[in-house]
Design an enzyme around this catalytic site. Structure first.
Site, PDB file in Angstrom:
ATOM      1  CG  ASP A 158      19.197  10.567 -19.531  1.00  0.00           C
ATOM      2  OD1 ASP A 158      19.778  10.718 -18.451  1.00  0.00           O
ATOM      3  OD2 ASP A 158      18.448   9.603 -19.774  1.00  0.00           O
ATOM      4  CG  ASP A 309      16.020   7.373 -15.825  1.00  0.00           C
ATOM      5  OD1 ASP A 309      15.790   7.347 -17.053  1.00  0.00           O
ATOM      6  OD2 ASP A 309      17.104   7.012 -15.341  1.00  0.00           O
TER       7      ASP A 309
HETATM    8  O1  DOR Z   1      18.825   3.183 -16.170  1.00  0.00           O
HETATM    9  C1  DOR Z   1      18.817   3.982 -17.083  1.00  0.00           C
HETATM   10  N1  DOR Z   1      18.167   3.722 -18.238  1.00  0.00           N
HETATM   11  N2  DOR Z   1      19.501   5.116 -16.946  1.00  0.00           N
HETATM   12  C2  DOR Z   1      19.674   5.965 -17.972  1.00  0.00           C
HETATM   13  O2  DOR Z   1      20.301   6.973 -17.773  1.00  0.00           O
HETATM   14  C3  DOR Z   1      19.137   5.641 -19.308  1.00  0.00           C
HETATM   15  C4  DOR Z   1      17.994   4.724 -19.208  1.00  0.00           C
HETATM   16  C5  DOR Z   1      17.608   4.112 -20.534  1.00  0.00           C
HETATM   17  O3  DOR Z   1      17.544   4.825 -21.536  1.00  0.00           O
HETATM   18  O4  DOR Z   1      17.296   2.913 -20.560  1.00  0.00           O
END
Ligand code: DOR
Length: 436
Positions: A158, A309
């Site tokens: 991810d 998230d």
């Molecule tokens: O906006 C995001 N931040 N999308 C992601 O997939 C990772 C995440 C991050 O780790 O900051």
């Protein structure tokens, strides 16, 4: 995974409106908790210790399969204690932590160390996603079997999409033989060359955009490979109407589930008119048609559940122009209230489906969580659906401040969170009235 043994002390939660779509419960009931589990659900239950929940709703604890607790490496942004406090403040009793840390969670020794810290420091159940590829680079597979032995719950890169379909196919096959579900961030980096969604808002702002195809093409590839390999694949943070429709199509032929986020369900890309770094997130905020598409897909179950998230970032990484800012929003603490205010009170989603999408469905995905039934883990969220509150930096438990809802008035507040029979978040303290 955290091995929370739970409280052995008995507690009766009295008089709440118990809503659990999983067990078909929706009534004023008392719930007896004992030995860390739900012991009995009924009327007029009495106990040595009682928690007066009159006027409150009681839901199965929420489960968030997508969180970044920045540990190890960026504990200035979040650590296990603050991440789990933020989760508990949002009613989450179970969380899956992503491996894009420093070092990356791609070796058994790093993973084992994290699991031991979780056992000591987390107030909620926390499960670890190990990396799918070494260094999240999408090249060499990790030793998934050894990572599983060290405590990995699933695998994911991810934060990054896997760019090579052959590599992704092998990763799925290996994960399948290792018995690990795969969580996929679907993004084609050859298309995703901008910083926000490519559309009218990006053109007006003069900021480079990434087309929706960056997500859609990668989602289509992942779904085709999931169908072919038979791997258990979960597509995370679906943000376009087309990707949601693709998930729906492939559900008939693949072992696939998918989630979307509170921000993609409630916010759109017009916000980026202000050009503030705060609004940068990946996948980006989309236009109204996509928001409507993912809302519909969550409502009809094509998208199985909500995941936040939760992505804490230090102020110096967010208080920058859009192009330089780090992508990501805090998610745990505002998820329920943002969705309740915008979707349920807005007449777009039933409360029952929202609870199902935050508790039962992700709890089933993790396994054995997300229901209030005799013998189930005593993981519960107590909620005051009438409380109005304004999200402010002062009332966040996270170590970071990058909430897209700062200054917003929301309705519905988590007033208590119970994990394994233990009250891990108690916003009104003594007023709660645990009678001993
Ligand atoms: O906006 C995001 N931040 N999308 C992601 O997939 C990772 C995440 C991050 O780790 O900051």
């Amino acid at each position: 995974m955290s091995t929370r043994s739970g409280s052995t002390e008995e507690l009766v939660v009295r008089g709440a409106r118990v809503l659990d779509p999983c067990s078909e419960l929706d009534a004023l009931l008392d719930v007896r908790l004992s030995g860390g589990r739900v012991a009995e659900i009924g009327e007029c239950l009495r106990g040595v210790r009682e928690l007066d929940a009159d006027g409150l709703h009681l839901f199965p604890g929420f489960v968030d399969v997508h969180a970044h607790w920045r540990t190890p490496g960026r504990e200035d942004e979040e650590d296990i204690e603050s991440g789990s406090a933020a989760a508990a403040a949002g009613g989450f009793t179970g969380v899956v932590m992503m491996p894009n840390t420093d070092p990356v969670i791609d070796r058994p020794a790093v993973l084992g160390g994290l699991v031991r810290r979780i056992e000591r420091e987390s107030g909620v159940r926390a499960y670890v996603a190990a990396a799918l590829h070494e260094g999240l680079k999408g090249e060499r597979l990790t030793e998934m079997r050894l990572l599983k032995e060290a405590g990995a719950f699933c695998v994911s890169d991810d934060g990054l999409g896997t760019q090579n379909a052959g590599v992704l196919r092998n990763a799925m096959l290996y994960a399948k033989t290792a018995g690990l579900p795969v969580i996929l961030h679907c993004e084609d980096h050859t298309l995703a060359t901008g910083v926000i969604h490519e559309g009218i808002a990006s053109a007006l702002a003069g900021v480079p955009g990434s087309p929706a195809s960056a997500e859609d093409a990668a989602t289509a590839t992942a779904l085709i490979l999931a169908a072919e390999t038979g791997a258990r694949v979960h597509i995370t943070h679906v943000s376009t109407a087309l990707s949601a429709a693709l998930v729906g199509f492939f559900k008939r032929q693949a072992d696939v589930t998918a989630d979307t986020t509170p921000h993609h369900l409630t916010l759109t890309d017009d916000l980026i008119g202000s050009l503030e770094g705060m609004w940068r997130v990946n996948p980006p905020l989309r236009p109204e048609e996509d928001r409507a598409g993912v809302r519909e897909a969550l409502g009809n179950g094509t998208l199985d559940f909500v995941a936040t998230d939760h992505a804490p970032h230090a102020s110096e990484e967010k208080e920058l122009p859009l192009e330089e800012a780090a992508p990501g929003f805090l998610g745990h603490e505002t998820a329920f209230a943002a969705l309740y205010t915008e979707l349920v009170l807005g007449g777009k989603l039933s409360l029952r489906r929202l609870v199902e999408a935050m508790s039962c469905a992700p709890g089933r995905w993790v396994g054995g969580l997300g229901s209030i039934s005799a013998g189930a883990p005593a993981d519960l969220a107590l909620v005051d659906l009438s409380e109005e509150w304004t999200v402010s930096e002062r009332n966040l438990a996270s170590r970071s401040r990058n909430s897209p809802y700062l200054g917003k008035k929301l309705t519905g507040r988590i007033v208590g969170t119970i994990v394994g029979g233990e009250l891990v978040h108690d916003r009104i303290g003594a007023a709660f009235g645990v009678r001993a």
